[in-house]
Design an enzyme around this catalytic site. Structure first.
Site, mmCIF file in Angstrom:
data_model
loop_
_atom_site.group_PDB
_atom_site.id
_atom_site.type_symbol
_atom_site.label_atom_id
_atom_site.label_comp_id
_atom_site.label_asym_id
_atom_site.label_seq_id
_atom_site.Cartn_x
_atom_site.Cartn_y
_atom_site.Cartn_z
ATOM 1 N N CYS A 263 0.795 -1.238 0.000
ATOM 2 C CA CYS A 263 0.000 0.000 0.000
ATOM 3 C C CYS A 263 0.824 1.284 0.000
ATOM 4 C CB CYS A 263 -0.949 -0.011 1.192
ATOM 5 S SG CYS A 263 -2.219 -1.268 1.041
HETATM 6 P P1 NAD Z 1 -4.538 -8.639 -3.797
HETATM 7 O O1 NAD Z 1 -3.674 -8.544 -4.974
HETATM 8 O O2 NAD Z 1 -4.090 -9.414 -2.594
HETATM 9 O O3 NAD Z 1 -5.975 -9.214 -4.198
HETATM 10 C C1 NAD Z 1 -6.674 -8.858 -5.341
HETATM 11 C C2 NAD Z 1 -7.421 -10.073 -5.834
HETATM 12 O O4 NAD Z 1 -8.320 -9.683 -6.861
HETATM 13 C C3 NAD Z 1 -6.524 -11.149 -6.430
HETATM 14 O O5 NAD Z 1 -6.767 -12.379 -5.791
HETATM 15 C C4 NAD Z 1 -6.920 -11.186 -7.912
HETATM 16 O O6 NAD Z 1 -6.806 -12.463 -8.485
HETATM 17 C C5 NAD Z 1 -8.362 -10.725 -7.844
HETATM 18 N N1 NAD Z 1 -8.880 -10.142 -9.085
HETATM 19 C C6 NAD Z 1 -8.253 -9.315 -9.948
HETATM 20 N N2 NAD Z 1 -9.084 -8.957 -10.946
HETATM 21 C C7 NAD Z 1 -10.269 -9.568 -10.702
HETATM 22 C C8 NAD Z 1 -11.519 -9.589 -11.377
HETATM 23 N N3 NAD Z 1 -11.715 -8.902 -12.481
HETATM 24 N N4 NAD Z 1 -12.506 -10.334 -10.839
HETATM 25 C C9 NAD Z 1 -12.325 -11.035 -9.713
HETATM 26 N N5 NAD Z 1 -11.158 -11.060 -9.032
HETATM 27 C C10 NAD Z 1 -10.144 -10.323 -9.518
HETATM 28 O O7 NAD Z 1 -4.834 -7.121 -3.368
HETATM 29 P P2 NAD Z 1 -5.178 -6.592 -1.902
HETATM 30 O O8 NAD Z 1 -3.938 -6.452 -1.102
HETATM 31 O O9 NAD Z 1 -6.316 -7.363 -1.352
HETATM 32 O O10 NAD Z 1 -5.648 -5.103 -2.246
HETATM 33 C C11 NAD Z 1 -6.862 -4.865 -2.931
HETATM 34 C C12 NAD Z 1 -7.123 -3.370 -2.905
HETATM 35 O O11 NAD Z 1 -7.302 -2.921 -1.554
HETATM 36 C C13 NAD Z 1 -5.985 -2.514 -3.456
HETATM 37 O O12 NAD Z 1 -6.517 -1.397 -4.101
HETATM 38 C C14 NAD Z 1 -5.232 -2.081 -2.213
HETATM 39 O O13 NAD Z 1 -4.531 -0.873 -2.401
HETATM 40 C C15 NAD Z 1 -6.372 -1.894 -1.229
HETATM 41 N N6 NAD Z 1 -5.995 -2.083 0.166
HETATM 42 C C16 NAD Z 1 -5.120 -3.063 0.514
HETATM 43 C C17 NAD Z 1 -4.795 -3.225 1.864
HETATM 44 C C18 NAD Z 1 -3.820 -4.289 2.285
HETATM 45 O O14 NAD Z 1 -3.351 -4.225 3.426
HETATM 46 N N7 NAD Z 1 -3.473 -5.251 1.433
HETATM 47 C C19 NAD Z 1 -5.379 -2.415 2.848
HETATM 48 C C20 NAD Z 1 -6.295 -1.447 2.443
HETATM 49 C C21 NAD Z 1 -6.606 -1.283 1.103
#
Ligand code: NAD
Length: 423
Positions: A263
């Protein structure tokens, strides 16, 4: 309430099990069939404390995973939780947001029931309105009054994600239509947290500003720490004195090797890019990133100062995850340090309680050990890169080293013969 969650990563999977815990019926939609199979068999695809137990409790009861978007049609709310990684120019890559929006829109074709789409992914201001909304409306062929759009940023911390979801400091709900925001508020009615209602773009900016501020606190502490190091002052004593001021607070003042993770680096970069597009010079944010980029180099320089030429030396690297209690190595400081050490001819013995496999997938050619003791055996030096609580009690394991040169990038050891990057 019936809820669909798009994306089964750190945010999507944790949100899904927590929404199921709140009593909702949740369909998790994830494009990766492998992840779907894992989740449906009760095995989380990530390590997060308490997640396995909660997943086991709800899976195949009020939580199901699938790669099929059909469940969106019968849901009241769809949360978008797909990734928004950095593009090569630092901007947020919205390709997953776009493809998820198209799939949601397609699934909603012919729907006669009011539906709310809430973006949880971190996206630049304007994305929900200018990207998600038009794509969903075009694909669904529905009118704006049939679909509500909300920005509901997520603030959970990896390693403490379930705790943070269930006990948030605040819930931010941005919408340009009261009814849509109210429905999302109802989804959280089991939680005891202040609700902050804003417009759509303000909610998107709240998330960027929050992450940029936390990153700034870390870089600020690192700069103070670098000065303290030259003066032989313990920066942790200093920041303890600073943080007790209620206007400042003690969190995120830990000096060290800098921030990593999925992030802060990408979100600060995206904000810098956004400012530049608006012809604003983001002087402070650029400095935050510059300090952060230099900390791993400082660590390696300090190591060289202590043991001389690094070529042919064996260095134990303890901690690969970007922080404790997670297996996530995205943008981990260990990556920069390990790659730099490899370039300088160092033989690396690495150990992390949870992240050995993740790191092996991107850096295969170093030794991965089963314990800290194994990594420390015959090492010329040790670098502590992650604040895993179990490292705190390491002591006699350091006797296995060839020489006791121990440098901490994160302050966690309790032994009194280590040195810190800025203390
Ligand atoms: P991640 O990469 O762990 O997970 C994303 C998931 O979405 C993956 O499993 C991927 O296969 C899936 N995906 C992608 N395209 C897709 C689609 N079209 N349909 C269905 N599934 C799909 O990402 P994350 O860490 O969970 O982060 C997600 C969002 O949340 C980002 O924008 C991030 O900045 C935000 N965020 C993350 C955190 C954190 O601590 N990881 C905290 C707050 C906000």
């Amino acid at each position: 309430m019936r809820i669909s969650v798009i994306g089964g990563g750190y945010v999507g999977l944790v949100s899904s099990v927590c929404l199921a815990e709140l009593g909702h019926s949740v369909n998790l939609i994830e494009i990766d069939d492998g992840k779907v199979a894992y989740i449906n068999s009760g095995r989380p695809t990530i390590f997060e404390e308490g997640l396995e137990e909660m997943l086991a409790k709800h899976i195949n009861c009020n939580l199901k995973a699938s790669s099929d978007f059909n469940s969106v049609l019968v849901s009241d709310i769809t949360f978008i939780c797909v990734g928004t990684p950095s593009s090569s120019n630092g901007s947020a890559d919205l390709s997953m947001i776009k493809s998820a929006s198209i799939s949601i829109g397609y699934a909603l074709r012919g729907s006669e029931k009011y539906h709310v789409i809430a973006t949880k992914s971190t996206v630049p201001p304007g994305t929900t309105q200018d990207v998600v909304m038009p794509l969903v409306l075009k694909e669904s062929c529905l009118k704006k009054q049939n679909i509500g759009f909300v920005m509901n940023p997520e603030f959970l911390r990896e390693g403490r994600a379930i705790h943070d979801f269930m006990r948030p400091d605040r819930i931010v709900i941005g919408s340009d239509d009261r009814k849509a925001g109210d429905l999302v508020e109802t989804a959280y009615s089991g939680l005891n947290a202040p609700i902050v209602r804003t417009g759509l773009t303000a909610a998107e900016m709240v998330k960027y500003a929050s992450n940029a501020f936390l990153a700034t606190k870390i870089s600020f502490s690192n700069e103070i720490g670098n000065i303290c190091k030259k003066l032989s002052i313990d920066v942790y004593e200093v920041m303890n004195g600073v943080g007790l001021d209620h206007r400042i607070n003690p969190h995120f003042l830990n000096a060290g090797v800098g921030f990593g993770g999925s992030c802060f680096p990408k979100d600060v970069s995206a904000l810098i890019h956004l400012a530049e597009c608006l012809r604003e010079d983001p002087i402070l944010l650029r400095s935050v990133m510059k300090i952060n980029d230099l900390q791993p180099k400082r660590l390696v320089d300090l190591l060289e100062k202590r043991i001389g030429s690094l070529r042919g030396k064996r260095v134990a690297v303890l901690g690969l995850a970007f922080k404790d209690n997670t297996d996530d190595i995205r943008d981990s400081r260990s990556i920069n340090v390990i790659l730099d050490l490899i370039k300088r001819g160092v033989h690396i013995a690495a150990y992390d309680p949870k992240a050995n496999d993740s790191m092996h997938s991107i850096i295969p050619d170093i030794d991965y050990c089963h314990s800290a003791a194994e990594a420390l055996n015959a090492a010329d030096a040790c670098l502590v890169m992650t604040e895993w609580p179990q490292f705190n009690s390491l002591d006699k394991e350091f006797d296995l080293m060839k020489s006791r040169v121990i440098i901490e990038g994160r302050r966690i050891l309790s032994c009194n013969y280590s040195e810190g990057i800025c203390w």
